[in-house]
Write a protein that holds these residues in place. Structure first.
Motif, mmCIF file in Angstrom:
data_model
loop_
_atom_site.group_PDB
_atom_site.id
_atom_site.type_symbol
_atom_site.label_atom_id
_atom_site.label_comp_id
_atom_site.label_asym_id
_atom_site.label_seq_id
_atom_site.Cartn_x
_atom_site.Cartn_y
_atom_site.Cartn_z
ATOM 1 N N HIS A 173 -9.143 25.152 -11.977
ATOM 2 C CA HIS A 173 -10.098 24.096 -11.591
ATOM 3 C C HIS A 173 -11.362 24.678 -10.961
ATOM 4 O O HIS A 173 -12.475 24.283 -11.319
ATOM 5 C CB HIS A 173 -9.421 23.123 -10.631
ATOM 6 C CG HIS A 173 -10.338 22.098 -10.054
ATOM 7 N ND1 HIS A 173 -10.954 21.129 -10.813
ATOM 8 C CD2 HIS A 173 -10.759 21.887 -8.768
ATOM 9 C CE1 HIS A 173 -11.710 20.367 -10.037
ATOM 10 N NE2 HIS A 173 -11.603 20.805 -8.800
ATOM 11 N N LEU A 174 -11.205 25.626 -10.041
ATOM 12 C CA LEU A 174 -12.367 26.150 -9.334
ATOM 13 C C LEU A 174 -13.306 26.896 -10.270
ATOM 14 O O LEU A 174 -14.529 26.844 -10.111
ATOM 15 C CB LEU A 174 -11.921 27.058 -8.182
ATOM 16 C CG LEU A 174 -11.110 26.394 -7.068
ATOM 17 C CD1 LEU A 174 -10.878 27.371 -5.923
ATOM 18 C CD2 LEU A 174 -11.792 25.138 -6.557
ATOM 19 N N GLY A 175 -12.751 27.590 -11.261
ATOM 20 C CA GLY A 175 -13.595 28.275 -12.235
ATOM 21 C C GLY A 175 -14.463 27.296 -13.010
ATOM 22 O O GLY A 175 -15.661 27.544 -13.238
ATOM 23 N N ASN A 176 -13.883 26.166 -13.397
ATOM 24 C CA ASN A 176 -14.650 25.137 -14.104
ATOM 25 C C ASN A 176 -15.731 24.544 -13.219
ATOM 26 O O ASN A 176 -16.863 24.316 -13.665
ATOM 27 C CB ASN A 176 -13.715 24.024 -14.583
ATOM 28 C CG ASN A 176 -12.755 24.488 -15.665
ATOM 29 O OD1 ASN A 176 -13.046 25.437 -16.389
ATOM 30 N ND2 ASN A 176 -11.615 23.828 -15.767
ATOM 31 N N VAL A 177 -15.383 24.302 -11.964
ATOM 32 C CA VAL A 177 -16.358 23.749 -11.019
ATOM 33 C C VAL A 177 -17.522 24.713 -10.821
ATOM 34 O O VAL A 177 -18.688 24.298 -10.769
ATOM 35 C CB VAL A 177 -15.680 23.437 -9.661
ATOM 36 C CG1 VAL A 177 -16.727 23.122 -8.592
ATOM 37 C CG2 VAL A 177 -14.720 22.263 -9.816
ATOM 38 N N GLN A 178 -17.229 25.995 -10.735
ATOM 39 C CA GLN A 178 -18.291 26.987 -10.560
ATOM 40 C C GLN A 178 -19.263 26.979 -11.736
ATOM 41 O O GLN A 178 -20.485 27.064 -11.549
ATOM 42 C CB GLN A 178 -17.683 28.385 -10.387
ATOM 43 C CG GLN A 178 -17.096 28.643 -9.012
ATOM 44 C CD GLN A 178 -18.126 28.486 -7.919
ATOM 45 O OE1 GLN A 178 -18.110 27.501 -7.162
ATOM 46 N NE2 GLN A 178 -19.055 29.421 -7.825
ATOM 47 N N GLU A 179 -18.744 26.873 -12.944
ATOM 48 C CA GLU A 179 -19.612 26.806 -14.126
ATOM 49 C C GLU A 179 -20.484 25.557 -14.083
ATOM 50 O O GLU A 179 -21.678 25.592 -14.432
ATOM 51 C CB GLU A 179 -18.765 26.799 -15.397
ATOM 52 C CG GLU A 179 -18.053 28.126 -15.684
ATOM 53 C CD GLU A 179 -17.182 28.054 -16.922
ATOM 54 O OE1 GLU A 179 -17.244 27.026 -17.629
ATOM 55 O OE2 GLU A 179 -16.440 29.032 -17.179
ATOM 56 N N GLN A 180 -19.905 24.452 -13.637
ATOM 57 C CA GLN A 180 -20.655 23.197 -13.561
ATOM 58 C C GLN A 180 -21.739 23.273 -12.489
ATOM 59 O O GLN A 180 -22.867 22.797 -12.699
ATOM 60 C CB GLN A 180 -19.687 22.047 -13.284
ATOM 61 C CG GLN A 180 -18.724 21.778 -14.421
ATOM 62 C CD GLN A 180 -17.470 21.056 -13.984
ATOM 63 O OE1 GLN A 180 -17.386 20.555 -12.851
ATOM 64 N NE2 GLN A 180 -16.471 20.993 -14.851
ATOM 65 N N HIS A 181 -21.411 23.846 -11.337
ATOM 66 C CA HIS A 181 -22.412 24.019 -10.282
ATOM 67 C C HIS A 181 -23.590 24.856 -10.776
ATOM 68 O O HIS A 181 -24.756 24.550 -10.480
ATOM 69 C CB HIS A 181 -21.788 24.711 -9.064
ATOM 70 C CG HIS A 181 -20.991 23.800 -8.199
ATOM 71 N ND1 HIS A 181 -20.147 24.262 -7.207
ATOM 72 C CD2 HIS A 181 -20.894 22.443 -8.151
ATOM 73 C CE1 HIS A 181 -19.576 23.233 -6.603
ATOM 74 N NE2 HIS A 181 -20.014 22.127 -7.147
ATOM 75 N N LEU A 182 -23.282 25.907 -11.513
ATOM 76 C CA LEU A 182 -24.338 26.789 -12.005
ATOM 77 C C LEU A 182 -25.292 26.028 -12.932
ATOM 78 O O LEU A 182 -26.519 26.207 -12.859
ATOM 79 C CB LEU A 182 -23.723 27.984 -12.740
ATOM 80 C CG LEU A 182 -24.702 29.076 -13.202
ATOM 81 C CD1 LEU A 182 -25.479 29.641 -12.021
ATOM 82 C CD2 LEU A 182 -23.949 30.187 -13.935
ATOM 83 N N LYS A 183 -24.760 25.160 -13.781
ATOM 84 C CA LYS A 183 -25.612 24.371 -14.675
ATOM 85 C C LYS A 183 -26.508 23.420 -13.883
ATOM 86 O O LYS A 183 -27.667 23.194 -14.253
ATOM 87 C CB LYS A 183 -24.744 23.597 -15.662
ATOM 88 C CG LYS A 183 -24.095 24.486 -16.722
ATOM 89 C CD LYS A 183 -23.235 23.679 -17.677
ATOM 90 C CE LYS A 183 -22.588 24.588 -18.720
ATOM 91 N NZ LYS A 183 -21.707 23.835 -19.656
ATOM 92 N N VAL A 184 -25.973 22.861 -12.792
ATOM 93 C CA VAL A 184 -26.788 21.986 -11.934
ATOM 94 C C VAL A 184 -27.944 22.777 -11.325
ATOM 95 O O VAL A 184 -29.103 22.334 -11.357
ATOM 96 C CB VAL A 184 -25.925 21.347 -10.821
ATOM 97 C CG1 VAL A 184 -26.815 20.602 -9.823
ATOM 98 C CG2 VAL A 184 -24.881 20.404 -11.400
#
Length: 248
Positions: free
Chosen positions: A197-208
């Motif tokens: 989960h945290l890996g996916n969240v990190q990718e999403q944060h980076l796109k933001v």
């Protein structure tokens, strides 16, 4: 922490020991009001699931454990009651609210709309220094995710969203987001991290962050919506899997 048990009955002495265990060796300072400090302590204990849903709050024992009168404790409890984190039942007692599907869904909807408004304005107003600060928080969170330092990661995750709200220029925005997502945060701590989960969240944060850096409010909104929809959907699944008896 004041450990005196003067004027407490046996049940209250047990509660005194319980609060000492939950809150640790806390000493209130003179930099802010006692009620605001007690509010912050109790709120974090509830959000971080140190005080579990349904846990009783003994006002007298809590005041004794913190070395204060009951007045600031009562003020803090009323503030938390206004946020639906504590229930007050006359003649029955004070309890941490149970986790509720309704409050989770409502909070997630309100939070999403507030974060969309914030990220769109952030994309239009962010300075180079502010964008650098966002990247610094992102990479700090990445290091914590690799260490699986859950509580520290959540704090930095919050700091990142807080920073975006500050960049937006809306002074009250983070306070409203923080209140709206309280029950989402409770579930997050009760359920513990999901593998991957945290890996996916990190990718999403980076796109933001990248969309904010581009100065593109539409891309920033799309990235934030994708991130929040993913996180909220994960929490919905957890409700069904781990909290089948959750209140409606």
């Amino acid at each position: 922490m004041n450990k005196s048990s003067d004027n407490l009955n046996e049940k209250e002495i047990d509660d005194l020991k319980y609060f000492a265990q939950i809150l640790g060796n806390i000493k209130l300072d003179g930099n802010s009001s006692k009620s605001s400090q007690i509010y912050a302590l109790l709120r974090q204990a509830i959000i971080w699931a140190k005080l579990q849903p349904g846990s009783p709050i003994n006002e007298k024992a809590l005041a004794k454990s913190l070395g204060v009168s009951r007045t600031p404790v009562r003020e803090a409890i009323i503030s938390l009651c206004n946020e639906d984190l504590i229930d007050i039942f006359p003649h029955s007692g004070i309890f941490v609210t149970n986790v509720s599907r309704g409050m989770f869904v409502e909070g997630a909807i309100i939070r999403k709309q507030l974060e969309i408004a914030g990220v769109r304005h952030a994309a239009q107003h962010a300075t180079v220094t502010q964008i650098e600060d966002l990247y610094t928080l992102h990479y700090k969170a990445e290091r914590l995710a690799k260490r699986e330092a859950w509580n520290e990661y959540v704090a930095v995750d919050d700091a990142l969203h807080h920073e975006i709200s500050k960049i937006s220029g809306f002074k009250k925005l983070w306070r409203m987001i923080r209140e709206a997502k309280a029950h989402v945060d409770r579930l997050r701590h009760l359920a513990a991290p999901i593998p991957g989960h945290l890996g996916n969240v990190q990718e999403q944060h980076l796109k933001v962050i990248e969309a904010i850096e581009l100065g593109d409010p539409d891309k920033a909104e799309a990235a934030m919506v994708a991130h929040l929809d993913y996180s909220h959907e994960m929490m919905k699944e957890l409700i069904e899997e781990k909290f089948s008896t959750i209140d409606d």
